[in-house]
Design a protein around this motif. Structure first.
Motif, PDB file in Angstrom:
ATOM      1  N   GLY A 184       0.834  -1.193   0.000  1.00  0.00           N
ATOM      2  CA  GLY A 184       0.000   0.000   0.000  1.00  0.00           C
ATOM      3  C   GLY A 184       0.866   1.238   0.000  1.00  0.00           C
ATOM      4  N   TRP A 185       0.215   2.391  -0.234  1.00  0.00           N
ATOM      5  CA  TRP A 185       0.907   3.676  -0.281  1.00  0.00           C
ATOM      6  C   TRP A 185       0.221   4.623   0.682  1.00  0.00           C
ATOM      7  CZ3 TRP A 185      -1.430   8.144  -2.845  1.00  0.00           C
ATOM      8  CH2 TRP A 185      -0.615   9.283  -2.825  1.00  0.00           C
ATOM      9  N   ALA A 186       1.007   5.435   1.417  1.00  0.00           N
ATOM     10  CA  ALA A 186       0.452   6.387   2.372  1.00  0.00           C
ATOM     11  C   ALA A 186       0.832   7.809   2.002  1.00  0.00           C
ATOM     12  CB  ALA A 186       0.941   6.076   3.782  1.00  0.00           C
ATOM     13  N   THR A 187      -0.081   8.720   2.275  1.00  0.00           N
ATOM     14  CA  THR A 187       0.136  10.130   2.016  1.00  0.00           C
ATOM     15  C   THR A 187      -0.548  10.935   3.102  1.00  0.00           C
ATOM     16  OG1 THR A 187      -0.064  11.882   0.350  1.00  0.00           O
ATOM     17  CG2 THR A 187      -1.912  10.353   0.550  1.00  0.00           C
ATOM     18  N   ILE A 188      -0.177  12.210   3.218  1.00  0.00           N
ATOM     19  CA  ILE A 188      -0.737  13.077   4.245  1.00  0.00           C
ATOM     20  C   ILE A 188      -1.631  14.123   3.603  1.00  0.00           C
ATOM     21  CG2 ILE A 188      -0.208  14.776   6.053  1.00  0.00           C
ATOM     22  CD1 ILE A 188       2.412  13.342   6.540  1.00  0.00           C
ATOM     23  N   ALA A 189      -2.898  14.146   4.039  1.00  0.00           N
ATOM     24  CA  ALA A 189      -3.837  15.250   3.772  1.00  0.00           C
ATOM     25  C   ALA A 189      -4.185  15.465   2.305  1.00  0.00           C
ATOM     26  CB  ALA A 189      -3.306  16.554   4.376  1.00  0.00           C
ATOM     27  N   GLN A 190      -3.887  14.530   1.428  1.00  0.00           N
ATOM     28  CA  GLN A 190      -4.264  14.718   0.034  1.00  0.00           C
ATOM     29  C   GLN A 190      -5.773  14.559  -0.150  1.00  0.00           C
ATOM     30  OE1 GLN A 190      -2.071  12.553  -2.915  1.00  0.00           O
ATOM     31  NE2 GLN A 190      -0.190  13.689  -2.536  1.00  0.00           N
ATOM     32  N   SER A 191      -6.307  15.259  -1.128  1.00  0.00           N
ATOM     33  CA  SER A 191      -7.720  15.161  -1.468  1.00  0.00           C
ATOM     34  C   SER A 191      -7.974  13.868  -2.235  1.00  0.00           C
ATOM     35  CB  SER A 191      -8.123  16.352  -2.337  1.00  0.00           C
ATOM     36  OG  SER A 191      -7.517  16.243  -3.628  1.00  0.00           O
ATOM     37  N   PRO A 192      -9.237  13.451  -2.367  1.00  0.00           N
ATOM     38  CA  PRO A 192      -9.530  12.266  -3.180  1.00  0.00           C
ATOM     39  C   PRO A 192      -9.002  12.381  -4.610  1.00  0.00           C
ATOM     40  CG  PRO A 192     -11.433  12.801  -1.833  1.00  0.00           C
ATOM     41  CD  PRO A 192     -10.442  13.924  -1.642  1.00  0.00           C
ATOM     42  N   THR A 193      -9.100  13.550  -5.211  1.00  0.00           N
ATOM     43  CA  THR A 193      -8.596  13.726  -6.579  1.00  0.00           C
ATOM     44  C   THR A 193      -7.088  13.537  -6.635  1.00  0.00           C
ATOM     45  OG1 THR A 193     -10.398  15.253  -7.116  1.00  0.00           O
ATOM     46  CG2 THR A 193      -8.436  15.332  -8.511  1.00  0.00           C
ATOM     47  N   GLU A 194      -6.380  14.126  -5.677  1.00  0.00           N
ATOM     48  CA  GLU A 194      -4.921  13.961  -5.632  1.00  0.00           C
ATOM     49  C   GLU A 194      -4.536  12.511  -5.397  1.00  0.00           C
ATOM     50  OE1 GLU A 194      -3.420  18.242  -3.845  1.00  0.00           O
ATOM     51  OE2 GLU A 194      -4.440  16.824  -2.502  1.00  0.00           O
ATOM     52  N   VAL A 195      -5.252  11.835  -4.516  1.00  0.00           N
ATOM     53  CA  VAL A 195      -4.965  10.419  -4.256  1.00  0.00           C
ATOM     54  C   VAL A 195      -5.159   9.604  -5.523  1.00  0.00           C
ATOM     55  CG1 VAL A 195      -5.739   8.365  -3.014  1.00  0.00           C
ATOM     56  CG2 VAL A 195      -5.488  10.530  -1.791  1.00  0.00           C
ATOM     57  N   PRO A 212       0.836  -6.440  -7.998  1.00  0.00           N
ATOM     58  CA  PRO A 212      -0.583  -6.072  -8.002  1.00  0.00           C
ATOM     59  C   PRO A 212      -0.781  -4.610  -7.635  1.00  0.00           C
ATOM     60  CG  PRO A 212      -0.061  -7.337  -6.026  1.00  0.00           C
ATOM     61  CD  PRO A 212       1.163  -7.390  -6.904  1.00  0.00           C
ATOM     62  N   PRO A 213      -1.939  -4.058  -7.956  1.00  0.00           N
ATOM     63  CA  PRO A 213      -2.211  -2.652  -7.636  1.00  0.00           C
ATOM     64  C   PRO A 213      -2.286  -2.419  -6.128  1.00  0.00           C
ATOM     65  CG  PRO A 213      -4.183  -3.714  -8.505  1.00  0.00           C
ATOM     66  CD  PRO A 213      -3.053  -4.680  -8.705  1.00  0.00           C
ATOM     67  N   LEU A 214      -1.942  -1.204  -5.729  1.00  0.00           N
ATOM     68  CA  LEU A 214      -1.936  -0.806  -4.329  1.00  0.00           C
ATOM     69  C   LEU A 214      -3.163   0.040  -4.020  1.00  0.00           C
ATOM     70  CD1 LEU A 214       1.120  -1.323  -5.180  1.00  0.00           C
ATOM     71  CD2 LEU A 214       1.723   0.286  -3.367  1.00  0.00           C
ATOM     72  N   ARG A 215      -3.534   0.046  -2.739  1.00  0.00           N
ATOM     73  CA  ARG A 215      -4.535   0.980  -2.239  1.00  0.00           C
ATOM     74  C   ARG A 215      -3.842   1.972  -1.302  1.00  0.00           C
ATOM     75  NH1 ARG A 215      -9.544  -2.160   0.086  1.00  0.00           N
ATOM     76  NH2 ARG A 215     -10.493  -0.073  -0.034  1.00  0.00           N
ATOM     77  N   ALA A 216      -4.537   3.036  -0.970  1.00  0.00           N
ATOM     78  CA  ALA A 216      -3.910   4.145  -0.253  1.00  0.00           C
ATOM     79  C   ALA A 216      -4.369   4.229   1.194  1.00  0.00           C
ATOM     80  CB  ALA A 216      -4.213   5.462  -0.959  1.00  0.00           C
ATOM     81  N   THR A 217      -3.476   4.758   2.020  1.00  0.00           N
ATOM     82  CA  THR A 217      -3.785   5.201   3.382  1.00  0.00           C
ATOM     83  C   THR A 217      -3.592   6.713   3.412  1.00  0.00           C
ATOM     84  OG1 THR A 217      -3.087   3.134   4.444  1.00  0.00           O
ATOM     85  CG2 THR A 217      -3.042   5.133   5.793  1.00  0.00           C
ATOM     86  N   VAL A 218      -4.585   7.436   3.890  1.00  0.00           N
ATOM     87  CA  VAL A 218      -4.498   8.895   3.963  1.00  0.00           C
ATOM     88  C   VAL A 218      -4.453   9.299   5.431  1.00  0.00           C
ATOM     89  CG1 VAL A 218      -5.573  11.103   3.399  1.00  0.00           C
ATOM     90  CG2 VAL A 218      -5.703   9.197   1.783  1.00  0.00           C
ATOM     91  N   VAL A 219      -3.355   9.940   5.805  1.00  0.00           N
ATOM     92  CA  VAL A 219      -3.180  10.436   7.162  1.00  0.00           C
ATOM     93  C   VAL A 219      -3.666  11.880   7.219  1.00  0.00           C
ATOM     94  CG1 VAL A 219      -1.514  10.827   9.018  1.00  0.00           C
ATOM     95  CG2 VAL A 219      -1.162   8.937   7.395  1.00  0.00           C
ATOM     96  N   ALA A 220      -4.420  12.190   8.264  1.00  0.00           N
ATOM     97  CA  ALA A 220      -4.913  13.554   8.495  1.00  0.00           C
ATOM     98  C   ALA A 220      -5.690  14.127   7.311  1.00  0.00           C
ATOM     99  CB  ALA A 220      -3.761  14.480   8.871  1.00  0.00           C
ATOM    100  N   PRO A 221      -6.694  13.391   6.816  1.00  0.00           N
ATOM    101  CA  PRO A 221      -7.526  13.983   5.760  1.00  0.00           C
ATOM    102  C   PRO A 221      -8.323  15.158   6.319  1.00  0.00           C
ATOM    103  CG  PRO A 221      -8.585  12.025   6.638  1.00  0.00           C
ATOM    104  CD  PRO A 221      -7.224  12.103   7.293  1.00  0.00           C
ATOM    105  N   THR A 222      -8.611  16.115   5.457  1.00  0.00           N
ATOM    106  CA  THR A 222      -9.442  17.248   5.867  1.00  0.00           C
ATOM    107  C   THR A 222     -10.902  16.860   5.696  1.00  0.00           C
ATOM    108  OG1 THR A 222      -7.737  18.823   5.204  1.00  0.00           O
ATOM    109  CG2 THR A 222      -9.970  19.679   5.457  1.00  0.00           C
ATOM    110  N   LEU A 223     -11.579  16.672   6.828  1.00  0.00           N
ATOM    111  CA  LEU A 223     -12.969  16.231   6.799  1.00  0.00           C
ATOM    112  C   LEU A 223     -13.873  17.293   7.419  1.00  0.00           C
ATOM    113  CD1 LEU A 223     -12.561  12.507   7.958  1.00  0.00           C
ATOM    114  CD2 LEU A 223     -12.716  13.377   5.611  1.00  0.00           C
ATOM    115  N   ASP A 224     -15.088  17.373   6.915  1.00  0.00           N
ATOM    116  CA  ASP A 224     -16.059  18.328   7.415  1.00  0.00           C
ATOM    117  C   ASP A 224     -16.420  18.013   8.870  1.00  0.00           C
ATOM    118  OD1 ASP A 224     -18.107  20.399   5.838  1.00  0.00           O
ATOM    119  OD2 ASP A 224     -18.924  19.578   7.706  1.00  0.00           O
ATOM    120  N   ASN A 225     -16.752  19.044   9.638  1.00  0.00           N
ATOM    121  CA  ASN A 225     -17.180  18.824  11.023  1.00  0.00           C
ATOM    122  C   ASN A 225     -18.516  18.114  11.097  1.00  0.00           C
ATOM    123  OD1 ASN A 225     -14.917  20.011  12.235  1.00  0.00           O
ATOM    124  ND2 ASN A 225     -15.798  22.070  12.071  1.00  0.00           N
ATOM    125  N   ASP A 226     -19.344  18.278  10.084  1.00  0.00           N
ATOM    126  CA  ASP A 226     -20.627  17.588  10.039  1.00  0.00           C
ATOM    127  C   ASP A 226     -20.385  16.121   9.674  1.00  0.00           C
ATOM    128  OD1 ASP A 226     -23.762  17.833   9.731  1.00  0.00           O
ATOM    129  OD2 ASP A 226     -23.013  16.692   7.997  1.00  0.00           O
TER     130      ASP A 226
END
Length: 267
Positions: A184-195, A212-226
């Motif tokens: 897998g691959w990890a990144t910090i705070a990237q948007s879905p489009t960037e990922v 085989p293809p990898l899936r992503a781990t996103v650290v500290a995504p920017t998520l809505d408070n709602d």
């Protein structure tokens, strides 16, 4: 939705002026009781703020829990002789019952190079040393005879199952590293489009390596408070190829974990 939600154990801090050092046992147990998917420990020898040793932290978390995944976010392989790193990893696999995820990176430049110098490692060598370590790490962890970069043949006993390896980083070398060696691959705070864009590049490389293809781990995504809108954002992440998100700490780990559990309940 199957995207996993993890949290960071309170043993390090993104803000040196506000150290986050709390009870590892209590926090790991609470995360499991809430039904969260994973807990993670940051890794540095000398950082810009207080930080506990990641292997000790994860061993403690594993000992106090039974189900939850424990993970390095991320282990700096180049700070350690690779055989020692492999011994730490396979010991954690054994004591946790194969619940480990091994995140691997080359370090945040914000922490400077003093930790590397203290370990006797040239900061500029960290990428090369990480690649050399990843090339032999699975064999060492599994207890197979393995020839190290210096020509030494080593066999660790006992061996263990090799945990999923997730390589972090946004540069071209990190993409190559993930494609060649990782699950897998990890990144910090990237948007879905960037990922989506970066993951496509990585998976093209992985195909060239016959992997085989990898899936992503996103650290500290920017998520809505709602929570409902945040759940919609997680759905977009999943569609972009994200396997899990690791939510950032704010300074109050119990509040953070409660929110993570509330968000998980929306999925």
């Amino acid at each position: 939705m199957t995207v996993e939600i993890g949290v960071i154990l309170p043993t390090s801090t993104p803000d040196p002026s506000r150290p986050i050092l709390a009870d590892v046992k209590a926090s790991a147990r609470y995360a499991e009781e809430l039904g969260l998917d994973s807990v993670w420990s940051t890794d540095h020898l000398i950082a810009s703020g207080p930080m506990l040793d990641s292997t000790v932290v994860l061993a403690t978390a594993a000992a106090i829990t039974e189900r939850i995944t424990v993970g390095f976010n991320v282990m700096l392989l180049a700070l350690r002789p690779v055989a020692w790193a492999a011994k730490q990893v396979n010991s954690l696999q054994i004591v946790s019952g194969n619940r480990l995820v091994l995140g691997v990176g080359t370090g945040n430049p914000a922490h400077g190079d003093v930790g590397w110098r203290a370990a006797g490692v040239e900061y500029t060598d960290r990428g090369r040393l990480t690649d050399e370590a990843l090339a032999v790490l699975p064999g060492l962890i599994a207890g197979r005879p393995t020839t190290l970069a210096n020509g030494t043949e080593a066999t660790l006993a006992p061996g263990s199952a090799v945990p999923p390896i997730v390589v972090a980083g946004n540069g071209s070398r990190a993409h190559q590293r993930a494609a060649r060696y990782a699950d897998g691959w990890a990144t910090i705070a990237q948007s879905p489009t960037e990922v989506r864009t970066n993951l496509a590049t990585i998976n093209d490389l992985a195909a060239e390596f016959g992997r085989p293809p990898l899936r992503a781990t996103v650290v500290a995504p920017t998520l809505d408070n709602d929570l409902a809108r945040a759940a919609d954002q997680l759905a977009a992440y999943e569609q972009a190829g994200v396997q899990r998100v690791i939510l950032p700490p704010t300074g109050d780990w119990r509040r953070d974990y409660d929110r993570a559990a509330d968000l998980r309940g929306q999925l």
